[in-house]
Write an enzyme that holds these catalytic residues in place. Structure first.
Site, PDB file in Angstrom:
ATOM      1  N   LYS A  91      45.142  36.130  34.773  1.00  0.00           N
ATOM      2  CA  LYS A  91      46.324  35.521  35.374  1.00  0.00           C
ATOM      3  C   LYS A  91      46.961  34.479  34.460  1.00  0.00           C
ATOM      4  CE  LYS A  91      45.574  36.853  40.088  1.00  0.00           C
ATOM      5  NZ  LYS A  91      45.139  36.517  41.447  1.00  0.00           N
ATOM      6  N   ARG A 142      37.013  40.090  41.396  1.00  0.00           N
ATOM      7  CA  ARG A 142      37.985  41.172  41.174  1.00  0.00           C
ATOM      8  C   ARG A 142      38.511  41.057  39.748  1.00  0.00           C
ATOM      9  NH1 ARG A 142      43.574  41.964  41.855  1.00  0.00           N
ATOM     10  NH2 ARG A 142      44.148  44.020  42.703  1.00  0.00           N
TER      11      ARG A 142
END
Length: 515
Positions: free
Chosen positions: A451, A486
């Protein structure tokens, strides 16, 4: 003659709950002589224990809860689910145990009669005491009262010695005692520290995961104990515009090949998404999402390598969730925690699959707005907002034992907020525990993989260059208590997770040896 007693706190107790409890606030109910039915119009908060060790145990629970609702017993909270070794008569299958809080206008003997009817309807017959049974329903508490009659004792004198009863009972409470009914339940235990002290004296959390009692979640026709090790969820994006790997898997064949790779590298769960959740992403329709998802889901489901693995579908549409589960998905991962589809909770309640509820303010188009990025205490506010969504899910019929929580790293968060969450998972659990121990004990999923905030910290503008810092963030999260991670890069993160699990196991062993 049936007797329903009001109970105040003994004077000698120093338990903090006494400030909530005033003897003068009690009113007494009276039962008719030799009668199991009493007139009663006031809603009472009750606790009912559930047990089963015959047939499809989880299905038995589901049917019992449905019948309770039809009988005027409205469930408001669920405990976690426990698989436990049989007590007293040990030559029988393991039980699953849990408990629920509910409100009802039924009097205590009416309630008992209703539960006995449910047991009979689910196939329970008179048999050996403590022997096998498809369902066992016991009233643990009835309002603020003690009940003593020929056929009913509340609370039963032996519940205090049974960890498989006290564990789910404590789950139904929060560390903050906010009303006199709950305070009275604590007082029934005859411990100055109430039910919490009792639970600790029985062994408390140190019992969980040991021989005889495990906290589990029903998934894929089995029971999964998330505490045994951290699970790795591999990401499969079928979108053309995802921030990291959009457009990488345009065909069914390429998607299947990627799944095969992730499984070979150690993935426990494959999370398939057909709608981009990147900031400013445009929303596609249910029909378009399904057209991307279903061909790949069906192909993946037929892979022999999927044996023993789980398939998750990442969607905020209830129609997509329903269709995905009908085609073989094992769990639903909803970034909006039901905020983007008002039907999601009701649909999930009927699907009987684990549900990932993630914290996000707004939607992908608005989540990074200045208004949605305002926090005074990010862990506290995320906890409160996420718990509020999970409470609505629970009231809609999704039991706590099927809920996974995700604090939403990268969604409506500033870079510093994401760092606070990564290291603040214990604080998030503790904040939720003020309201519900059951929800605070739900598995936590984190998804920091590749991210932007990681790129900002390490000056890596390209998402694919962020794997090393992703590994560092995953390590921090697992050591802070994450149960599921994840990730895009399964292989390297699996290695990091294994190391973290080994460290945590060593740490637990050291703590146990000191005790």
């Amino acid at each position: 003659m049936g007797i329903l007693k009001c109970l105040g706190l003994p004077r000698h107790q120093v338990f903090t709950a006494k400030k909530y409890l005033n003897v003068s606030s009690f009113s007494c109910l009276h039962t008719a002589q030799n009668s199991s039915v009493e007139a009663h119009s006031q809603d009472e908060d009750v606790v009912i224990a559930l047990g089963s060790n015959v047939g499809n145990r989880v299905h038995n629970f589901k049917e019992a809860l449905k019948m309770m609702k039809k009988s005027g017993i409205q469930v408001t909270r669920h405990a976690c689910l426990y698989e436990t070794a049989p007590a007293y008569i040990t030559d029988q299958p393991c039980f699953i145990n849990s408990a629920v809080r509910a409100v009802t206008k039924l009097g205590p003997h009416e309630l008992l009669a209703a539960l006995k009817r449910i047991e009979k309807n689910l196939g329970r017959t008179d048999g050996i005491r403590y022997g096998p049974r498809p369902i066992d329903l016991d009233i643990l508490f009835y309002g603020k009262y003690k009940v003593r009659s020929d056929i009913l004792n509340i609370p039963h004198e032996r519940i205090w010695e049974r960890p498989f009863v006290i564990a789910p009972l404590v789950d139904l409470l929060g560390s903050a005692i906010d009303n006199d009914t709950v305070a009275s339940w604590h007082s029934f235990s005859s411990h100055s520290g109430g039910l919490f002290e009792l639970w600790e004296k029985l062994g408390g959390e140190s019992l969980i995961g040991q021989e005889g009692i495990c906290r589990v979640m029903p998934v894929a026709n089995g029971l999964l104990d998330w505490s045994l090790r951290t699970s790795v969820m591999g990401i499969l994006n079928l979108t053309p515009d995802s921030f990291s790997d959009g457009g990488n898997f345009p065909s069914v064949e390429s998607a299947v090949s990627q799944v095969r790779l992730m499984i070979s590298e150690g993935a426990d769960i494959i999370d398939i998404g057909a709608q981009s959740m990147r900031p400013k992403a445009s929303r596609i329709s249910v029909e378009e999402e399904l057209s991307r998802l279903i061909p790949v889901l069906e192909a993946v489901k037929s892979m022999p390598e999927l044996e023993g693995k789980l398939i998750s579908v990442d969607t905020f549409y209830s129609d997509v969730a329903s269709e995905a589960v009908s085609r073989g998905a094992h769990l639903i991962n909803d970034v909006s925690a039901g905020q983007l589809d008002p039907n999601m909770f009701k649909v999930i309640a009927d699907l009987d699959v684990p549900y990932v509820a993630m914290h996000m303010r707004g939607d992908p188009c608005t989540m990074q707005s200045s208004e949605n990025l305002k926090y005074d205490d990010v862990c506290k506010e995320v906890s409160s907002e996420l718990y509020s969504r999970v409470r609505q899910a629970e009231l809609s019929g999704i039991p706590a034992w099927r809920i996974i929580i995700d604090p939403g790293i990268g969604f409506s968060k500033k870079p510093e907020d994401n760092l606070d969450i990564l290291t603040g998972l214990p604080a998030i659990r503790a904040e939720i525990a003020k309201s519900s121990f059951a929800i605070s004990r739900a598995p936590i999923l984190i998804g920091p993989s590749r991210k932007r905030f990681l790129g900002d910290i390490c000056s890596r503008p390209s998402a694919v260059e962020r794997d090393p810092v992703t590994i560092a963030s995953i390590t921090a999260g697992v050591l802070a208590g994450a149960n599921i991670v994840r990730v895009h890069n399964v292989k390297d993160n699996c290695d990091a997770v294994k190391l973290c699990d080994a460290i945590l196991k060593r740490k637990r062993s050291a703590m146990e040896s000191r005790q």
